[in-house]
Motif scaffolding. Structure first.
Motif, PDB file in Angstrom:
ATOM      1  N   ASP A   1     -22.905  -6.741 -45.551  1.00 39.46           N
ATOM      2  CA  ASP A   1     -22.483  -6.580 -44.157  1.00 39.46           C
ATOM      3  C   ASP A   1     -22.699  -7.871 -43.368  1.00 39.46           C
ATOM      4  O   ASP A   1     -21.845  -8.269 -42.557  1.00 39.46           O
ATOM      5  CB  ASP A   1     -23.247  -5.425 -43.502  1.00 39.46           C
ATOM      6  CG  ASP A   1     -22.835  -4.075 -44.078  1.00 39.46           C
ATOM      7  OD1 ASP A   1     -21.647  -3.928 -44.429  1.00 39.46           O
ATOM      8  OD2 ASP A   1     -23.693  -3.182 -44.183  1.00 39.46           O
ATOM      9  N   GLU A   2     -23.821  -8.510 -43.609  1.00 38.96           N
ATOM     10  CA  GLU A   2     -24.106  -9.767 -42.911  1.00 38.96           C
ATOM     11  C   GLU A   2     -23.118 -10.851 -43.326  1.00 38.96           C
ATOM     12  O   GLU A   2     -22.651 -11.636 -42.483  1.00 38.96           O
ATOM     13  CB  GLU A   2     -25.531 -10.209 -43.237  1.00 38.96           C
ATOM     14  CG  GLU A   2     -25.948 -11.503 -42.561  1.00 38.96           C
ATOM     15  CD  GLU A   2     -27.358 -11.914 -42.930  1.00 38.96           C
ATOM     16  OE1 GLU A   2     -27.750 -13.045 -42.593  1.00 38.96           O
ATOM     17  OE2 GLU A   2     -28.074 -11.108 -43.561  1.00 38.96           O
TER      18      GLU A   2
ATOM     19  N   SER B   1     -19.718 -10.133 -41.605  1.00 42.15           N
ATOM     20  CA  SER B   1     -19.736 -10.402 -40.166  1.00 42.15           C
ATOM     21  C   SER B   1     -19.749 -11.892 -39.842  1.00 42.15           C
ATOM     22  O   SER B   1     -19.395 -12.294 -38.739  1.00 42.15           O
ATOM     23  CB  SER B   1     -20.958  -9.731 -39.524  1.00 42.15           C
ATOM     24  OG  SER B   1     -22.161 -10.289 -40.048  1.00 42.15           O
TER      25      SER B   1
END
Length: 386
Positions: free
Chosen positions: A266-267, A270
């Motif tokens: 997810d990081e 993003s």
């Protein structure tokens, strides 16, 4: 596993080079046989043709001369031309030996040798045209004939030169590919070391603490043995992976940082400027850290390639968990920018990394005109064997 990994790619390269060398030797042999084959065909076509013995002898000499075309391309061309002159005088020329030697000069000759060979060949053709005209041949016929031969002469030389450039480029690409694979292997070895370093160190600390606080002597002896075994295993791991890590730069490497895995996906998403849809299917089971990190690197490299070659297009990242495998799929929409010229070495590195942990990777155009990268990784990494 380490020893097999260390020799796998060199064996592939050596096998490819040996196969190509065999084909080149076969090609050289067939080219050398051309004058003799053409001479025999001429004799069979007209057995009563005069000077057949001389033609066969000259063709045989040309064949033996062409055997040395790779080592002495200019010398071979000059000798073949001299032999062909004998047949020209007897009006029994075959000329195929000259074309074969010209091709060899373009393929194996040095630039100076090629210039000399071309100059001598074209000069001889010009002299031949002059002699033909002076000897009574129709000027138009003589000019057309000699010009046709000159075009073939230059064409065969150009073809050989083009083949030499292609072979040189293939060797350069193989060298670049080998460097990428070696670098990827070294990085994987370093990351694998870090992963196991953390797990084994934790085991050593836990066992040591239990040995210090436990009361039964037998338990203390067992925990001491576990601690000692863990330390020995860690030292052996460092020693084995040291060979693979020898070429890796450690200037930007912190052994206290655990390599990223699926928890950091997810990081990663993003942090990119792309419009990304993340899809997770199935239940994430027990995954080795090396498998998680391989999946992370596939996604990271794929997103980098999307930005570089397709631009800010819609992209889908899919993670599918099954009982025995993890599938990672990255698909992007058709590009909106002119693609940045690439070498494909990023895909080589991804494929090597995935294969080293026992998985497979496919990359190619998708059905809608975009690009798809699909990696299938085992839930458990391949067991190492001594």
């Amino acid at each position: 596993m380490d020893d097999r990994v260390a020799v796998a790619w060199p064996q592939v390269v050596a096998g490819a080079q040996a196969g190509r060398a065999g084909l080149e030797r076969l090609s050289d042999g067939l080219i050398a046989l051309l004058p003799l084959m053409v001479a025999w065909l001429s004799i069979l076509d007209d057995p009563v043709e005069p000077h057949t013995g001389i033609m066969l002898g000259v063709a045989t000499a040309q064949t033996f001369t062409l055997v040395w075309c790779r080592r002495l391309p200019l010398t071979v061309l000059l000798m073949v031309m001299a032999l062909e002159t004998v047949l020209v005088v007897l009006d029994n020329e075959i000329f195929v030996g000259v074309l074969a030697a010209t091709f060899a000069l373009g393929t194996w000759g040095k630039p100076v040798q090629q210039r000399i060979g071309l100059a001598i060949g074209l000069t001889l053709l010009a002299i031949g045209m002059f002699v033909s005209i002076v000897g009574g041949s129709q000027p138009g016929f003589a000019v057309v004939g000699i010009v046709s031969v000159a075009v073939m002469f230059v064409g065969f030389w150009s073809n050989g030169r083009l083949g030499a450039r292609q072979r040189s480029r293939i060797r350069e690409l193989e060298a670049e590919r080998t460097q990428v694979v070696e670098r990827e292997r070294a990085l994987l070895a370093r990351e694998l070391h870090d992963i196991l370093n953390h797990s084994v160190t934790a085991m050593v600390l836990d066992a040591t603490a239990a040995a210090e606080t436990g009361s039964p002597d037998e338990a203390r002896e067992t925990l001491d043995r576990v601690s000692r075994t863990g330390r020995n295993s860690l030292a052996e791991l460092r020693r084995l992976l040291g060979v693979l890590r020898a070429n890796a730069s450690a200037t930007d490497h912190d052994p206290l940082i655990v390599p990223p895995g699926l928890a950091q996906i997810d990081e990663l998403i993003s942090s990119t400027p792309l419009e990304i849809t993340l899809i997770r299917q199935g239940e994430a089971g027990l995954l080795d850290a090396s498998i998680e990190h391989a999946a992370y690197r596939v996604i990271q490299e794929s997103l980098t390639n999307v930005i570089k070659h397709a631009g800010p297009v819609a992209t889908t990242v899919s993670l599918s968990f099954a009982a025995d495998q993890l599938s990672v799929v990255v698909v992007n929409a058709p590009r909106v920018i002119t693609p940045n010229p690439g070498t494909g070495l990023g895909l080589v590195g991804m494929r090597e990394r995935v294969s080293l942990v026992g998985g497979t990777l496919h990359a190619g155009p998708s059905a809608d005109g975009g690009f798809e990268v699909r990696a299938v990784l085992p839930v458990r990494s391949v067991a190492c064997s001594a």
